[in-house]
Scaffold this motif. Structure first.
Motif, PDB file in Angstrom:
ATOM      1  N   PRO A  11       5.688   1.634  15.229  1.00  0.00           N
ATOM      2  CA  PRO A  11       4.453   0.864  15.369  1.00  0.00           C
ATOM      3  C   PRO A  11       3.840   0.397  14.052  1.00  0.00           C
ATOM      4  O   PRO A  11       3.234  -0.682  13.997  1.00  0.00           O
ATOM      5  CB  PRO A  11       3.526   1.835  16.103  1.00  0.00           C
ATOM      6  CG  PRO A  11       4.456   2.662  16.939  1.00  0.00           C
ATOM      7  CD  PRO A  11       5.671   2.848  16.076  1.00  0.00           C
ATOM      8  N   ALA A  12       4.016   1.171  12.973  1.00  0.00           N
ATOM      9  CA  ALA A  12       3.432   0.785  11.678  1.00  0.00           C
ATOM     10  C   ALA A  12       4.003  -0.521  11.148  1.00  0.00           C
ATOM     11  O   ALA A  12       3.363  -1.210  10.334  1.00  0.00           O
ATOM     12  CB  ALA A  12       3.655   1.892  10.659  1.00  0.00           C
ATOM     13  N   LYS A  13       5.195  -0.904  11.612  1.00  0.00           N
ATOM     14  CA  LYS A  13       5.814  -2.149  11.141  1.00  0.00           C
ATOM     15  C   LYS A  13       5.022  -3.379  11.579  1.00  0.00           C
ATOM     16  O   LYS A  13       5.156  -4.456  10.995  1.00  0.00           O
ATOM     17  CB  LYS A  13       7.242  -2.258  11.667  1.00  0.00           C
ATOM     18  CG  LYS A  13       8.193  -1.171  11.173  1.00  0.00           C
ATOM     19  CD  LYS A  13       8.540  -1.340   9.716  1.00  0.00           C
ATOM     20  CE  LYS A  13       9.618  -0.344   9.295  1.00  0.00           C
ATOM     21  NZ  LYS A  13      10.010  -0.497   7.879  1.00  0.00           N
ATOM     22  N   ALA A  14       4.167  -3.226  12.586  1.00  0.00           N
ATOM     23  CA  ALA A  14       3.393  -4.356  13.088  1.00  0.00           C
ATOM     24  C   ALA A  14       2.125  -4.616  12.281  1.00  0.00           C
ATOM     25  O   ALA A  14       1.443  -5.625  12.501  1.00  0.00           O
ATOM     26  CB  ALA A  14       3.031  -4.135  14.552  1.00  0.00           C
ATOM     27  N   ILE A  15       1.797  -3.712  11.347  1.00  0.00           N
ATOM     28  CA  ILE A  15       0.576  -3.916  10.549  1.00  0.00           C
ATOM     29  C   ILE A  15       0.870  -3.745   9.060  1.00  0.00           C
ATOM     30  O   ILE A  15      -0.023  -3.409   8.282  1.00  0.00           O
ATOM     31  CB  ILE A  15      -0.559  -2.972  10.986  1.00  0.00           C
ATOM     32  CG1 ILE A  15      -0.115  -1.493  10.946  1.00  0.00           C
ATOM     33  CG2 ILE A  15      -1.081  -3.347  12.367  1.00  0.00           C
ATOM     34  CD1 ILE A  15      -1.260  -0.506  11.099  1.00  0.00           C
ATOM     35  N   ASP A  16       2.131  -3.987   8.668  1.00  0.00           N
ATOM     36  CA  ASP A  16       2.495  -3.785   7.258  1.00  0.00           C
ATOM     37  C   ASP A  16       2.346  -5.049   6.416  1.00  0.00           C
ATOM     38  O   ASP A  16       2.709  -5.067   5.241  1.00  0.00           O
ATOM     39  CB  ASP A  16       3.915  -3.234   7.147  1.00  0.00           C
ATOM     40  CG  ASP A  16       4.975  -4.190   7.707  1.00  0.00           C
ATOM     41  OD1 ASP A  16       4.619  -5.291   8.160  1.00  0.00           O
ATOM     42  OD2 ASP A  16       6.166  -3.814   7.692  1.00  0.00           O
TER      43      ASP A  16
END
Length: 215
Positions: free
Chosen positions: A104-109
């Motif tokens: 999920p963190a890849k969507a706000i990096d």
């Protein structure tokens, strides 16, 4: 107790302030006593104080706010700027995840070259969630999905202050590939933001290349 009467603790005082020993007298409410009292909608700020209340603080009227704008009893920015909130430190989670390369963190990096994907067909109730660490004020979202197929067929936005009780901020919205701009109809304040699917995707996955929260 009323002002200037004897007290044992601050709880004895209408102002919430009892002076130290040896006096132990209830002090009058002021804008620099570290207590929300008097006409203050938030601690030591408001229309009757030199210091006005900052964005996300409680308010009862526009004059309480440094921004000059009070909405739903919270100070909010006077207008949208369209700039994205910085996501450093934010926490992200999802109901489903494909593998460690698409967490999920890849969507706000900040990088549209990476993405989160759920790794399974879209079903109603699947979700993606942000914890923005503290209440934030924002006006809109940009939901970027650079896949021609794996965009949400129907999605809604829910907001929460405590991560437990979520309130819908939008009705069900038909998704689009590339960039889906979601206008929230005015300033919103929340710590938690959830995207929730409302429709079956006929075995198509759900992917987010970037989610931007816009001031």
């Amino acid at each position: 107790c009323i002002d200037f009467k004897s007290c044992a603790t601050s709880n004895d005082c209408r102002s919430g302030v009892c002076s130290p020993a040896p006096a132990h007298i209830c002090l009058a409410a002021s804008c620099d006593d570290g207590v929300q009292n008097g006409s203050e909608p938030s601690t030591d700020c408001g229309r009757d104080c030199q210091t006005k209340c900052g964005v996300t603080s409680s308010c009862s009227q526009n004059a309480d706010c440094e921004s000059g704008s009070c909405s739903a009893q919270r100070c909010v920015p006077p207008k949208a700027t369209g700039s994205a909130l910085p996501t450093s430190g934010w926490l992200s989670s999802a109901s489903d995840n494909f593998n460690q390369d698409t967490v999920p963190a890849k969507a706000i990096d900040g990088n549209e070259g990476t993405h989160w994907t759920n790794g399974t067909g879209q079903k109603p109730g699947m979700w993606y969630q942000l914890d923005m660490l503290e209440p934030r004020a924002f006006f809109a979202l940009d939901l970027v999905c650079n896949s021609n197929d794996d965009y949400p067929r129907s999605v809604r936005v829910l907001l929460s202050e405590d991560g437990k009780t979520f309130v819908p901020a939008t009705p069900s919205l038909g998704g689009t590939p590339k960039t889906m701009h979601i206008d929230l109809g005015g300033a919103q304040i929340a710590r938690y933001l959830k995207l929730e699917l409302e429709q079956d995707g006929n075995n198509l996955w759900w992917r987010i290349d970037e989610l931007r929260v816009l001031q």
